[in-house]
Design an enzyme around this catalytic site. Structure first.
Site, PDB file in Angstrom:
ATOM      1  N   LYS A 176       3.128  18.817  37.813  1.00  0.00           N
ATOM      2  CA  LYS A 176       3.438  17.386  37.904  1.00  0.00           C
ATOM      3  C   LYS A 176       2.921  16.775  39.222  1.00  0.00           C
ATOM      4  O   LYS A 176       2.574  17.498  40.171  1.00  0.00           O
ATOM      5  CB  LYS A 176       4.952  17.206  37.781  1.00  0.00           C
TER       6      LYS A 176
ATOM      7  N   TYR B  19       6.342  12.012  26.145  1.00  0.00           N
ATOM      8  CA  TYR B  19       7.778  12.229  26.372  1.00  0.00           C
ATOM      9  C   TYR B  19       8.656  11.485  25.359  1.00  0.00           C
ATOM     10  O   TYR B  19       9.835  11.284  25.619  1.00  0.00           O
ATOM     11  CB  TYR B  19       8.143  11.778  27.785  1.00  0.00           C
TER      12      TYR B  19
ATOM     13  N   PHE C 217      16.769   7.865  31.735  1.00  0.00           N
ATOM     14  CA  PHE C 217      15.715   8.110  32.727  1.00  0.00           C
ATOM     15  C   PHE C 217      14.297   8.011  32.135  1.00  0.00           C
ATOM     16  O   PHE C 217      13.320   8.276  32.835  1.00  0.00           O
ATOM     17  CB  PHE C 217      15.918   9.480  33.404  1.00  0.00           C
TER      18      PHE C 217
ATOM     19  N   ARG D 141       9.441  29.196  30.616  1.00  0.00           N
ATOM     20  CA  ARG D 141      10.704  28.514  30.958  1.00  0.00           C
ATOM     21  C   ARG D 141      11.456  29.309  32.034  1.00  0.00           C
ATOM     22  O   ARG D 141      12.056  28.733  32.927  1.00  0.00           O
ATOM     23  CB  ARG D 141      11.603  28.344  29.717  1.00  0.00           C
TER      24      ARG D 141
ATOM     25  N   THR E  83      15.961  22.771  35.007  1.00  0.00           N
ATOM     26  CA  THR E  83      15.428  21.414  35.189  1.00  0.00           C
ATOM     27  C   THR E  83      15.734  20.861  36.585  1.00  0.00           C
ATOM     28  O   THR E  83      14.871  20.258  37.224  1.00  0.00           O
ATOM     29  CB  THR E  83      16.038  20.480  34.113  1.00  0.00           C
TER      30      THR E  83
ATOM     31  N   ARG F 152      10.620  25.935  40.245  1.00  0.00           N
ATOM     32  CA  ARG F 152      11.400  24.745  40.611  1.00  0.00           C
ATOM     33  C   ARG F 152      12.282  24.994  41.836  1.00  0.00           C
ATOM     34  O   ARG F 152      12.485  24.095  42.649  1.00  0.00           O
ATOM     35  CB  ARG F 152      12.203  24.262  39.406  1.00  0.00           C
TER      36      ARG F 152
ATOM     37  N   ASN G  33      10.361  17.691  39.781  1.00  0.00           N
ATOM     38  CA  ASN G  33      10.649  19.126  39.667  1.00  0.00           C
ATOM     39  C   ASN G  33       9.401  19.983  39.422  1.00  0.00           C
ATOM     40  O   ASN G  33       9.472  21.089  38.913  1.00  0.00           O
ATOM     41  CB  ASN G  33      11.752  19.368  38.633  1.00  0.00           C
TER      42      ASN G  33
ATOM     43  N   HIS H  10       6.255  21.094  34.126  1.00  0.00           N
ATOM     44  CA  HIS H  10       6.768  20.916  32.755  1.00  0.00           C
ATOM     45  C   HIS H  10       6.414  22.162  31.968  1.00  0.00           C
ATOM     46  O   HIS H  10       5.348  22.743  32.181  1.00  0.00           O
ATOM     47  CB  HIS H  10       6.098  19.709  32.075  1.00  0.00           C
TER      48      HIS H  10
ATOM     49  N   GLU I 234       2.419  19.804  21.884  1.00  0.00           N
ATOM     50  CA  GLU I 234       2.022  19.410  23.239  1.00  0.00           C
ATOM     51  C   GLU I 234       0.603  19.894  23.577  1.00  0.00           C
ATOM     52  O   GLU I 234      -0.153  19.187  24.254  1.00  0.00           O
ATOM     53  CB  GLU I 234       3.039  19.940  24.248  1.00  0.00           C
TER      54      GLU I 234
HETATM   55  P1  IDP Z   1      12.779  20.224  31.177  1.00  0.00           P
HETATM   56  O1  IDP Z   1      11.597  19.623  31.913  1.00  0.00           O
HETATM   57  O2  IDP Z   1      13.450  21.299  31.973  1.00  0.00           O
HETATM   58  O3  IDP Z   1      12.422  20.650  29.775  1.00  0.00           O
HETATM   59  P2  IDP Z   1      14.100  17.947  29.937  1.00  0.00           P
HETATM   60  O4  IDP Z   1      15.547  17.854  29.675  1.00  0.00           O
HETATM   61  O5  IDP Z   1      13.173  18.141  28.782  1.00  0.00           O
HETATM   62  O6  IDP Z   1      13.878  19.072  31.053  1.00  0.00           O
HETATM   63  O7  IDP Z   1      13.697  16.613  30.704  1.00  0.00           O
HETATM   64  C1  IDP Z   1      12.339  16.263  30.880  1.00  0.00           C
HETATM   65  C2  IDP Z   1      12.144  15.814  32.302  1.00  0.00           C
HETATM   66  O8  IDP Z   1      12.911  14.627  32.516  1.00  0.00           O
HETATM   67  C3  IDP Z   1      12.665  16.787  33.372  1.00  0.00           C
HETATM   68  O9  IDP Z   1      11.725  17.779  33.725  1.00  0.00           O
HETATM   69  C4  IDP Z   1      12.954  15.874  34.522  1.00  0.00           C
HETATM   70  O10 IDP Z   1      11.756  15.587  35.242  1.00  0.00           O
HETATM   71  C5  IDP Z   1      13.420  14.610  33.837  1.00  0.00           C
HETATM   72  N1  IDP Z   1      14.888  14.558  33.780  1.00  0.00           N
HETATM   73  C6  IDP Z   1      15.702  15.295  33.014  1.00  0.00           C
HETATM   74  N2  IDP Z   1      16.991  14.984  33.215  1.00  0.00           N
HETATM   75  C7  IDP Z   1      16.981  14.000  34.135  1.00  0.00           C
HETATM   76  C8  IDP Z   1      18.019  13.257  34.779  1.00  0.00           C
HETATM   77  O11 IDP Z   1      19.218  13.416  34.515  1.00  0.00           O
HETATM   78  N3  IDP Z   1      17.598  12.323  35.684  1.00  0.00           N
HETATM   79  C9  IDP Z   1      16.287  12.118  35.995  1.00  0.00           C
HETATM   80  N4  IDP Z   1      15.288  12.810  35.417  1.00  0.00           N
HETATM   81  C10 IDP Z   1      15.628  13.739  34.510  1.00  0.00           C
HETATM   82 MG    MG Z   2      11.834  19.546  28.130  1.00  0.00          MG
END
Ligand code: IDP
Ligand code: MG
Length: 136
Positions: A12, A52, A60, A88, A94, A105, A115, A118, A129
């Site tokens: 990212k 997304y 968010f 993962r 996350t 991360r 973070n 992805h 994807e």
């Molecule tokens: P992941 O990237 O670990 O799969 P997801 O739940 O799919 O997590 O969320 C996608 C992306 O959205 C996360 O990597 C993060 O950058 C962002 N995100 C997830 N939850 C939050 C939140 O509560 N606040 C702000 N950004 C979030």
């Molecule tokens: Mg995800």
């Protein structure tokens, strides 16, 4: 028994900006994930919104799409044994604050939104994807 899969990984903008591309790639390679395809791109907010769209109802979502399109990213196809789950695990939770030691991360993430990486969360989403970024 081996179960070779492919998954999509993205480095990212926060990590590209801090010159962490080679460090992050070397972690995947050390953990036996091969980088089959790899390109540095800068996507539009509309493309990020499409990528997304599973998150479109989340509070968010708008910030997330703005963020992923805010600077260059590196998209990669990773291949290896149980690649989806393996990636993962290598990424970590996350929220970098919750991520285990030595995950990407934990090592490099700044916050839940910045973070650093992805990774696809299922075989089905990995296919979608990969196709999103690497369709011919
Ligand atoms: P992941 O990237 O670990 O799969 P997801 O739940 O799919 O997590 O969320 C996608 C992306 O959205 C996360 O990597 C993060 O950058 C962002 N995100 C997830 N939850 C939050 C939140 O509560 N606040 C702000 N950004 C979030
Ligand atoms: Mg995800």
């Amino acid at each position: 028994m081996s179960n070779i899969e492919q998954t999509l990984s993205i480095i990212k903008p926060d990590a590209v900006e801090r010159n962490l591309i080679e460090e992050i790639k070397s972690i995947f390679i050390k953990k036996n994930l091969k980088i089959k395809e790899n390109k540095k791109i800068h996507i539009t907010k509309e493309e990020a919104a499409e990528f997304y769209k599973v998150h479109q109802t989340k509070p968010f979502y708008d910030d997330l799409c703005a963020y992923l399109s805010s600077g260059p990213i590196v998209v990669m196809i990773l291949e290896g044994n149980n690649a989806v789950l393996s990636n993962r695990e290598i990424m970590g939770a996350t929220d970098p604050k919750q991520a285990k030691d030595n995950t990407i991360r934990k090592l490099y993430g700044i916050s839940i939104d910045k973070n650093s990486v992805h990774g696809s969360d299922s075989i089905e989403n990995a296919k979608k994807e990969i196709n999103f970024f690497f369709k011919n």
